[in-house]
Design an enzyme around this catalytic site. Structure first.
Site, PDB file in Angstrom:
ATOM      1  N   ASP A 102      42.261  -5.071  33.861  1.00 22.97           N
ATOM      2  CA  ASP A 102      43.665  -4.634  33.948  1.00 22.97           C
ATOM      3  C   ASP A 102      44.599  -5.765  33.506  1.00 22.97           C
ATOM      4  OD1 ASP A 102      45.671  -2.812  34.467  1.00 22.97           O
ATOM      5  OD2 ASP A 102      45.750  -3.231  36.616  1.00 22.97           O
TER       6      ASP A 102
ATOM      7  N   MET B 104      49.088   1.433  42.221  1.00 26.19           N
ATOM      8  CA  MET B 104      47.911   1.355  43.075  1.00 26.19           C
ATOM      9  C   MET B 104      48.051   0.400  44.247  1.00 26.19           C
ATOM     10  SD  MET B 104      46.036   3.412  41.486  1.00 26.19           S
ATOM     11  CE  MET B 104      46.539   4.273  40.019  1.00 26.19           C
TER      12      MET B 104
ATOM     13  N   LYS C 239      48.593  -8.263  49.005  1.00 25.42           N
ATOM     14  CA  LYS C 239      48.523  -7.062  48.167  1.00 25.42           C
ATOM     15  C   LYS C 239      47.813  -5.979  48.962  1.00 25.42           C
ATOM     16  CE  LYS C 239      48.349  -5.848  43.475  1.00 25.42           C
ATOM     17  NZ  LYS C 239      48.671  -6.360  42.174  1.00 25.42           N
TER      18      LYS C 239
ATOM     19  N   GLY D 154      53.217  -1.401  42.420  1.00 26.31           N
ATOM     20  CA  GLY D 154      52.606  -0.764  41.257  1.00 26.31           C
ATOM     21  C   GLY D 154      52.060   0.570  41.709  1.00 26.31           C
TER      22      GLY D 154
END
Ligand code: ADE
Length: 297
Positions: free
Chosen positions: A135, A25, A43, A23
């Site tokens: 989000d 970010m 992540k 993604g």
């Protein structure tokens, strides 16, 4: 430990196999936690520069808060840390059944209802603990082995990164397709902002399309603030009250909590059930009515 080919850093204790997704970010990798021999997702937050001590502390604090969330529709966190090259990361269960962004053509309204219910229950629980997701979008909804929906990426510092991007480089801000009007305006948000985003997911699942479009993220954000939501097609009419209430521009006109969203889903379930009643029942009523003598009326 050697850095794997194509993976620009090393995370001690994990053997990174491949990239799962990317993604704006963060990048997600599939890895094996070597001590336990289990598969996990890692992540890694994108960091163009070394994160400040303050950001690191905030990230760790948030991770601790999120680690306390224990709910069947929320992806847990295993651990947080920093890669060999300084980037912040966290590890989480590997969920092999993909995310909601790959399932945009669900025809069965009961399946849609089940997904929304799971996500609303996750939000009800998190909001009770004072945690706002910030989000909610299809990429953050993962499916487990039993195809239950789980919300990932709760309130993690990632959202703070996007805040920084939004204020400093408005033109490059990330996906705004699911962003509430107040978030798009940079206002302080609360749980009702998550319910707006869940409403956008509902709209998209029901119509196959997002409510607002635009040539860039900024015009989409503006549309959330200014434009009316297109009405649902007649085949999805029973959902209109939910869409109206979830996508109200003013948070005070919206569902005030996830419990209210869930009650509306119950109502819709009843309406869908009603529509499925055997035709014989409907005819039965008509027959009974016509059996009443005309003099009665
Ligand atoms: N993509 C993002 N997070 C993931 C996870 N936990 N499992 C599988 N794929 C993912």
């Amino acid at each position: 430990m050697a850095v794997a080919p194509g993976i620009p850093f090393d995370i001690p204790g994990y053997r990174i196999a491949r990239q799962l997704g990317q993604g704006g970010m963060a990048t997600v990798y599939l890895a094996t936690q070597t001590s336990l021999g289990r598969q996990v997702a890692i992540k890694v937050l994108a960091a163009e520069r070394t994160p400040s001590n303050e950001l690191i502390k905030r990230f760790e604090n948030e991770a601790r808060t999120i680690a306390r969330l224990d709910h069947p529709n929320i992806v847990s966190i295993y651990d947080v840390g920093r890669a060999s090259t300084g980037q912040l990361y966290y590890t989480l269960p590997y969920l092999p059944n993909g995310d909601l962004s790959t399932r945009r053509n669900i025809q069965d309204q009961r399946v849609i209802l089940g997904i929304l219910r799971g996500l609303a229950q996750a939000l009800a629980y998190a909001h009770e603990q004072g945690i706002v997701h910030r989000d909610v979008k299809p990429e953050n909804v993962l499916f487990d082995k039993l195809d239950r929906p789980l919300l990932a990426d709760f309130g993690i510092a990632l959202a703070r990164y996007s805040d920084i991007r939004m204020t400093r480089e408005g033109a490059t801000l990330g996906s705004t397709g699911y962003m509430s009007p107040e978030q798009a305006r940079g206002h302080v948000i609360d749980g009702r902002s998550d319910l707006y985003s869940l409403g956008v997911i509902a709209y998209e699942l029901l119509t196959g399309d997002l409510p607002f479009h635009g040539p860039d993220a900024l015009s989409v954000a503006l549309a959330h603030v200014e434009q009316a939501v297109p009405r649902l097609p007649p085949t999805r009419r029973v959902w209109q009250p939910l869409i109206d209430k979830a996508l109200a521009k003013d948070p005070n006109d919206r569902f005030q909590d996830a419990a209210a969203f869930l009650r509306c889903l119950e109502q819709i379930e009843g309406d869908l059930d009603g529509r499925r009643k055997p035709v014989a029942t409907a005819i039965g009523w008509r027959e009974r009515l016509s059996a009443i003598p005309a003099s009665f009326w």
